[in-house]
Write an enzyme that holds these catalytic residues in place. Structure first.
Site, PDB file in Angstrom:
ATOM      1  N   GLN A 109       0.852  -1.211   0.000  1.00 34.29           N
ATOM      2  CA  GLN A 109       0.000   0.000   0.000  1.00 34.29           C
ATOM      3  C   GLN A 109       0.880   1.251   0.000  1.00 34.29           C
ATOM      4  OE1 GLN A 109      -2.497  -0.509   3.520  1.00 34.29           O
ATOM      5  NE2 GLN A 109      -4.003  -1.655   2.348  1.00 34.29           N
ATOM      6  N   TRP A 110       1.922   1.191   0.802  1.00 33.06           N
ATOM      7  CA  TRP A 110       2.804   2.364   1.000  1.00 33.06           C
ATOM      8  C   TRP A 110       3.496   2.751  -0.302  1.00 33.06           C
ATOM      9  CZ3 TRP A 110       4.785   3.041   6.464  1.00 33.06           C
ATOM     10  CH2 TRP A 110       5.606   4.166   6.584  1.00 33.06           C
ATOM     11  N   HIS A 113       2.641   5.367  -3.116  1.00 33.09           N
ATOM     12  CA  HIS A 113       2.986   6.797  -3.033  1.00 33.09           C
ATOM     13  C   HIS A 113       4.310   6.994  -3.748  1.00 33.09           C
ATOM     14  CE1 HIS A 113      -0.355   7.760  -0.369  1.00 33.09           C
ATOM     15  NE2 HIS A 113      -0.237   6.485  -0.057  1.00 33.09           N
ATOM     16  N   GLU A 120      14.924  -0.612  -0.613  1.00 31.55           N
ATOM     17  CA  GLU A 120      14.414  -1.703   0.221  1.00 31.55           C
ATOM     18  C   GLU A 120      15.493  -2.741   0.495  1.00 31.55           C
ATOM     19  OE1 GLU A 120      10.893  -3.572  -1.357  1.00 31.55           O
ATOM     20  OE2 GLU A 120      10.537  -4.723   0.473  1.00 31.55           O
ATOM     21  N   ASP A 212       9.712  14.723   0.661  1.00 30.54           N
ATOM     22  CA  ASP A 212       9.630  16.118   1.127  1.00 30.54           C
ATOM     23  C   ASP A 212       8.328  16.307   1.909  1.00 30.54           C
ATOM     24  OD1 ASP A 212       7.491  17.184  -0.625  1.00 30.54           O
ATOM     25  OD2 ASP A 212       8.917  16.787  -2.238  1.00 30.54           O
ATOM     26  N   HIS A 218       0.691  14.742   2.112  1.00 31.61           N
ATOM     27  CA  HIS A 218      -0.278  14.054   1.248  1.00 31.61           C
ATOM     28  C   HIS A 218      -0.430  12.595   1.701  1.00 31.61           C
ATOM     29  CE1 HIS A 218      -2.530  13.153  -2.389  1.00 31.61           C
ATOM     30  NE2 HIS A 218      -1.699  12.152  -2.651  1.00 31.61           N
ATOM     31  N   ARG A 223      -3.244   8.267   4.720  1.00 31.13           N
ATOM     32  CA  ARG A 223      -2.971   7.053   5.489  1.00 31.13           C
ATOM     33  C   ARG A 223      -3.196   7.194   6.991  1.00 31.13           C
ATOM     34  NH1 ARG A 223      -3.489   3.329   1.541  1.00 31.13           N
ATOM     35  NH2 ARG A 223      -2.191   3.868  -0.255  1.00 31.13           N
TER      36      ARG A 223
HETATM   37  C1  LIG Z   1      -8.215   4.357   1.641  1.00 27.44           C
HETATM   38  C2  LIG Z   1      -7.495   4.009   0.357  1.00 27.44           C
HETATM   39  C3  LIG Z   1      -7.941   2.969  -0.428  1.00 27.44           C
HETATM   40  C4  LIG Z   1      -7.259   2.637  -1.618  1.00 27.44           C
HETATM   41  N1  LIG Z   1      -7.713   1.579  -2.383  1.00 27.44           N
HETATM   42  C5  LIG Z   1      -7.035   1.236  -3.506  1.00 27.44           C
HETATM   43  C6  LIG Z   1      -7.460   0.123  -4.320  1.00 27.44           C
HETATM   44  O1  LIG Z   1      -8.436  -0.546  -4.013  1.00 27.44           O
HETATM   45  N2  LIG Z   1      -6.723  -0.193  -5.422  1.00 27.44           N
HETATM   46  C7  LIG Z   1      -5.621   0.517  -5.782  1.00 27.44           C
HETATM   47  O2  LIG Z   1      -5.002   0.185  -6.791  1.00 27.44           O
HETATM   48  N3  LIG Z   1      -5.212   1.584  -5.047  1.00 27.44           N
HETATM   49  C8  LIG Z   1      -5.867   1.947  -3.935  1.00 27.44           C
HETATM   50  N4  LIG Z   1      -5.434   3.019  -3.191  1.00 27.44           N
HETATM   51  C9  LIG Z   1      -4.230   3.744  -3.615  1.00 27.44           C
HETATM   52  C10 LIG Z   1      -4.591   5.110  -4.250  1.00 27.44           C
HETATM   53  O3  LIG Z   1      -5.400   4.944  -5.394  1.00 27.44           O
HETATM   54  C11 LIG Z   1      -3.303   5.866  -4.622  1.00 27.44           C
HETATM   55  O4  LIG Z   1      -2.580   5.113  -5.574  1.00 27.44           O
HETATM   56  C12 LIG Z   1      -2.402   6.099  -3.431  1.00 27.44           C
HETATM   57  O5  LIG Z   1      -3.146   6.615  -2.346  1.00 27.44           O
HETATM   58  C13 LIG Z   1      -1.291   7.080  -3.807  1.00 27.44           C
HETATM   59  O6  LIG Z   1      -1.865   8.333  -4.009  1.00 27.44           O
HETATM   60  P1  LIG Z   1      -1.225   9.408  -4.969  1.00 27.44           P
HETATM   61  O7  LIG Z   1      -1.090   8.860  -6.353  1.00 27.44           O
HETATM   62  O8  LIG Z   1      -2.020  10.663  -4.814  1.00 27.44           O
HETATM   63  O9  LIG Z   1       0.200   9.595  -4.257  1.00 27.44           O
HETATM   64  P2  LIG Z   1       1.644   9.852  -4.850  1.00 27.44           P
HETATM   65  O10 LIG Z   1       2.064   8.745  -5.737  1.00 27.44           O
HETATM   66  O11 LIG Z   1       2.508  10.184  -3.667  1.00 27.44           O
HETATM   67  O12 LIG Z   1       1.493  11.126  -5.720  1.00 27.44           O
HETATM   68  C14 LIG Z   1       1.235  12.408  -5.126  1.00 27.44           C
HETATM   69  C15 LIG Z   1       0.618  13.274  -6.186  1.00 27.44           C
HETATM   70  O13 LIG Z   1       1.588  13.469  -7.214  1.00 27.44           O
HETATM   71  C16 LIG Z   1       0.951  13.461  -8.488  1.00 27.44           C
HETATM   72  N5  LIG Z   1       1.518  12.355  -9.283  1.00 27.44           N
HETATM   73  C17 LIG Z   1       2.426  11.428  -8.870  1.00 27.44           C
HETATM   74  N6  LIG Z   1       2.750  10.613  -9.877  1.00 27.44           N
HETATM   75  C18 LIG Z   1       2.018  11.015 -10.939  1.00 27.44           C
HETATM   76  C19 LIG Z   1       1.902  10.571 -12.278  1.00 27.44           C
HETATM   77  N7  LIG Z   1       2.614   9.555 -12.741  1.00 27.44           N
HETATM   78  N8  LIG Z   1       1.038  11.195 -13.078  1.00 27.44           N
HETATM   79  C20 LIG Z   1       0.307  12.245 -12.654  1.00 27.44           C
HETATM   80  N9  LIG Z   1       0.377  12.725 -11.396  1.00 27.44           N
HETATM   81  C21 LIG Z   1       1.222  12.120 -10.556  1.00 27.44           C
HETATM   82  C22 LIG Z   1      -0.538  13.313  -8.234  1.00 27.44           C
HETATM   83  O14 LIG Z   1      -1.106  14.583  -8.132  1.00 27.44           O
HETATM   84  C23 LIG Z   1      -0.595  12.648  -6.880  1.00 27.44           C
HETATM   85  O15 LIG Z   1      -1.785  12.901  -6.175  1.00 27.44           O
HETATM   86  C24 LIG Z   1      -6.102   3.371  -2.013  1.00 27.44           C
HETATM   87  C25 LIG Z   1      -5.663   4.429  -1.205  1.00 27.44           C
HETATM   88  C26 LIG Z   1      -6.334   4.745  -0.029  1.00 27.44           C
HETATM   89  C27 LIG Z   1      -5.814   5.877   0.815  1.00 27.44           C
END
Ligand SMILES: Cc1cc2nc3c(=O)[nH]c(=O)nc-3n(C[C@H](O)[C@H](O)[C@H](O)COP(=O)(O)OP(=O)(O)OC[C@H]3O[C@@H](n4cnc5c(N)ncnc54)[C@H](O)[C@@H]3O)c2cc1C
Length: 301
Positions: A109-110, A113, A120, A212, A218, A223
């Protein structure tokens, strides 16, 4: 027990040899540096390094030469303004590097992000420890009947005991087989990169995770939220405490506008206005879906 006596001795040694620096220092963060905060049954979070403090955010926002601050209340007001208006780049001026030990299913899950740097522990190179996450009794809950992605009642009595036995048995058996595959009668066994295949998702892994402050906020917003699975939330909540001590002004703004704040749609604003004007608005005449209405009501009653 997440740290061995040898690992603890290394940490103690690091903490016993302070060095002077011209760089910005956060007293709150210094008190956390290197220390292992225990999470779950074998996990930990510890800060390896960090850059910046609350002043680094305002300094960057003002593009100043020195510390650039007039007073703490000026800094606080500016930080709150930046947070309120999603002016995020000044928060990117602060960085932190964590060492995290966590079960593989939490790591999956982590790692979603993507805006962090990760390295790792290599199970191709090293042998994994016999450490598996076994939930505490109060976390051993049944599938929720209302939320497909959640937990319901805590399991009790025989059912709880049966599940715990299965978890422990599977962990023990798969690690025994892992060891057996790695070596046979003292001879070289199967490659580590292959032997690890049979280990379950509750085995612990470790990584260094550098991010950062903007992207860390975020991560924490998603989380440390009640919708996140308990196990990753346990890590996020520990990190919240650390960040609060590191950058107290920025954390207070984050807590106010993000963790405790709510995001509202244009329809939501309209419904609130109508309610304030004395109208009895229902889901049917709100223009919202049932799901939206449920979420709206859970905040506004
Ligand atoms: C409660 C919960 C349930 C979830 N359930 C599921 C699930 O069932 N299945 C599943 O697959 N995932 C699931 N997720 C994961 C979720 O969909 C996101 O992948 C995860 O939270 C990372 O978020 P993020 O992409 O905003 O974060 P980060 O990867 O840290 O990105 C931060 C921000 O940077 C920008 N960004 C980063 N990379 C890109 C890129 N390549 N293109 C465009 N913008 C980018 C976006 O604005 C993004 O919001 C879940 C998350 C939560 C919190």
């Amino acid at each position: 027990m997440p740290l061995t006596p040898e690992q603890q001795a290394e940490i103690d040694e690091l903490r016993s040899t302070p060095r002077p620096t011209l760089r910005a220092v956060s007293e709150g963060m210094e008190s956390h540096l290197y220390i292992g905060h225990e999470v779950l049954d074998h996990g930990l979070v510890r800060v390896i390094d960090y850059m910046g403090d609350d002043s680094a955010i305002t300094q960057a926002a003002r593009v100043s030469y020195g510390r650039g601050t007039k007073s703490v209340s000026n800094d606080e007001g500016l930080i709150r303004y930046l947070m309120r208006h999603w002016h995020s780049t000044p928060f990117e001026m602060c960085e932190v590097k964590f060492h995290v030990k966590l079960p593989v299913f939490v790591a999956r899950q982590w790692i979603r992000h993507r805006t962090a740097n990760v390295n790792e522990y290599s199970a191709r190179y090293s042998i994994l420890d016999r450490e598996f996450y076994i939930p505490a009794p109060e976390q051993l809950a049944a599938q929720s009947t209302v939320n497909n992605q959640g937990r319901g009642q805590v399991l009790q009595g025989e059912e709880a005991a049966r599940v715990l036995d299965l978890l422990r048995e599977d962990a023990t058996r798969s690690y025994d087989h892992y060891e057996a595959m790695l070596s046979q009668d003292g001879q070289q066994g199967l490659a580590r990169e292959l032997a690890r295949m049979n280990l379950p998702a509750n085995v612990y892994t470790q990584w260094y995770w550098k991010v950062d402050l903007h992207n860390l906020f975020h991560f924490l917003r998603l989380r440390a939220d009640a919708h996140a699975q308990y196990e990753i939330r346990a890590y996020a909540e520990t990190m919240c405490q650390i960040v609060k001590d590191w950058v107290p002004l920025a954390y207070a703004a984050f807590e106010d506008y993000r963790l405790g704040g709510v995001q509202m749609s244009a329809k939501g604003v309209e419904v609130l206005k109508r309610r304030l004007a004395g109208e009895a608005v229902t889901q049917e005449n709100s223009g919202m879906s049932k799901g939206e209405w449920r979420e709206f009501e859970s905040v506004w009653g």
